[in-house]
Design an enzyme around this catalytic site. Structure first.
Site, PDB file in Angstrom:
ATOM      1  N   TYR A  94       9.657   7.509  15.921  1.00 25.91           N
ATOM      2  CA  TYR A  94       9.709   7.561  14.457  1.00 25.91           C
ATOM      3  C   TYR A  94      10.857   8.451  13.990  1.00 25.91           C
ATOM      4  O   TYR A  94      11.638   8.071  13.104  1.00 25.91           O
ATOM      5  CB  TYR A  94       8.375   8.072  13.920  1.00 25.91           C
ATOM      6  CG  TYR A  94       8.273   8.121  12.422  1.00 25.91           C
ATOM      7  CD1 TYR A  94       8.165   6.954  11.672  1.00 25.91           C
ATOM      8  CD2 TYR A  94       8.272   9.335  11.741  1.00 25.91           C
ATOM      9  CE1 TYR A  94       8.059   6.989  10.289  1.00 25.91           C
ATOM     10  CE2 TYR A  94       8.164   9.387  10.357  1.00 25.91           C
ATOM     11  CZ  TYR A  94       8.060   8.213   9.642  1.00 25.91           C
ATOM     12  OH  TYR A  94       7.962   8.254   8.274  1.00 25.91           O
ATOM     13  N   SER A 113       0.837  -1.200   0.000  1.00 19.28           N
ATOM     14  CA  SER A 113       0.000   0.000   0.000  1.00 19.28           C
ATOM     15  C   SER A 113       0.869   1.245   0.000  1.00 19.28           C
ATOM     16  O   SER A 113       2.092   1.171   0.173  1.00 19.28           O
ATOM     17  CB  SER A 113      -0.926   0.027   1.227  1.00 19.28           C
ATOM     18  OG  SER A 113      -0.170   0.149   2.421  1.00 19.28           O
ATOM     19  N   VAL A 168      10.115  -7.919   8.376  1.00 18.80           N
ATOM     20  CA  VAL A 168      11.441  -7.291   8.361  1.00 18.80           C
ATOM     21  C   VAL A 168      12.115  -7.324   9.723  1.00 18.80           C
ATOM     22  O   VAL A 168      13.290  -6.932   9.835  1.00 18.80           O
ATOM     23  CB  VAL A 168      11.372  -5.830   7.848  1.00 18.80           C
ATOM     24  CG1 VAL A 168      10.835  -5.773   6.439  1.00 18.80           C
ATOM     25  CG2 VAL A 168      10.570  -4.942   8.794  1.00 18.80           C
TER      26      VAL A 168
END
Length: 258
Positions: A153, A13, A62
């Site tokens: 982040y 996406s 991952v």
């Protein structure tokens, strides 16, 4: 002549999907990596309908070494050595620093930074064998500056850029380039989550929240996934042979320089 092969993580996406479609349209076979099969199958269907070639690697985590090694081995067996590696898998949960617990911190660092490290380390032998390889890490303007309420982040994306620059120098005398692309606020499902958080915390409507994010861009708009994909496509081309170790903002002037 063997078709060049690109492997894209987070391909189901948003930016990852746009990158996969762009690489396929340029003539590469694309391995689509992600944890869930359904969105990857949908992207594959788009690529095949347009005359391209794609392979689905679902269950690709991952953060899990065995998953990565198994997935890359399968990709290489199906499509040959990897000439273009794009690390796009990522998460961007929002929390104040004081409410960022260790579990959230470890999850974001694990997916965004350690995941990039693990996938790149596992894929690099194949990229070297392929020749004229390209590694492109999808970072963020959050890796070039700071934003409130996303400390994990920001830290992870600063780390991705540091990793990009270090590896680029290690590989500078080879024919492999390593770069980071740093999108600003981009019109993807990830931004929908940010809009929901802003609305919930401020009482503003979703439209007002989205407009506030767009105002961060001096052009007064959200970046499109296609604009990010076009930058990756250029870095993957012969035209970018001398470009390595760079962190390229795609953000309408929000961040100047990389």
């Amino acid at each position: 002549m063997t078709m060049r092969h690109a492997l894209v993580t987070g391909a189901g996406s948003g930016i990852g999907r746009a990158i996969a479609l762009a690489l396929a349209s340029s003539g590469l076979s694309v391995s689509l990596c992600g944890r869930r099969a359904a969105p990857l199958d949908a992207v594959k269907a788009e690529i095949v309908a347009a005359g391209g070639t794609a392979f689905v690697l679902s269950g690709f985590d991952v953060t899990d070494v065995q998953s990565i090694e198994t997935g890359i081995a399968k990709a290489v067996s199906e499509a040959g050595d990897i000439t273009v590696l794009v690390n796009c898998a990522g998460e961007a949960p929002s929390a104040t620093f004081e409410k960022t617990d260790l579990a959230l911190w470890n999850r974001v660092i694990g997916i965004n930074l350690t995941g990039t490290f693990l996938v790149t380390q596992a894929a690099l032998p194949s990229v070297r064998r392929a020749g004229k390889g390209r590694i492109v890490n999808i970072a963020s303007t959050a890796g070039l500056t700071g934003y409130p309420y996303v400390s994990a982040y920001c830290a992870s994306k600063h780390g991705v850029i540091g990793l990009t620059r270090a590896l680029a120098l290690e590989l500078a005398r080879s024919d492999v380039t390593v770069n980071a692309v740093c999108p600003g606020f981009t019109d993807t499902p990830l931004i929908d989550g940010a809009v929901e958080t802003i609305s919930g915390k401020t009482g503003r409507s979703p439209e007002e929240a989205r407009a506030s994010l767009a105002r961060a861009n001096p052009q007064g708009r959200l970046v499109t996934p296609q604009e990010v994909a076009d930058t990756v496509l250029w870095l993957a081309s012969k035209k970018a042979t001398a470009i390595t170790g760079q962190a390229i903002p795609v953000a309408g002037g929000e961040v100047l320089g990389g």
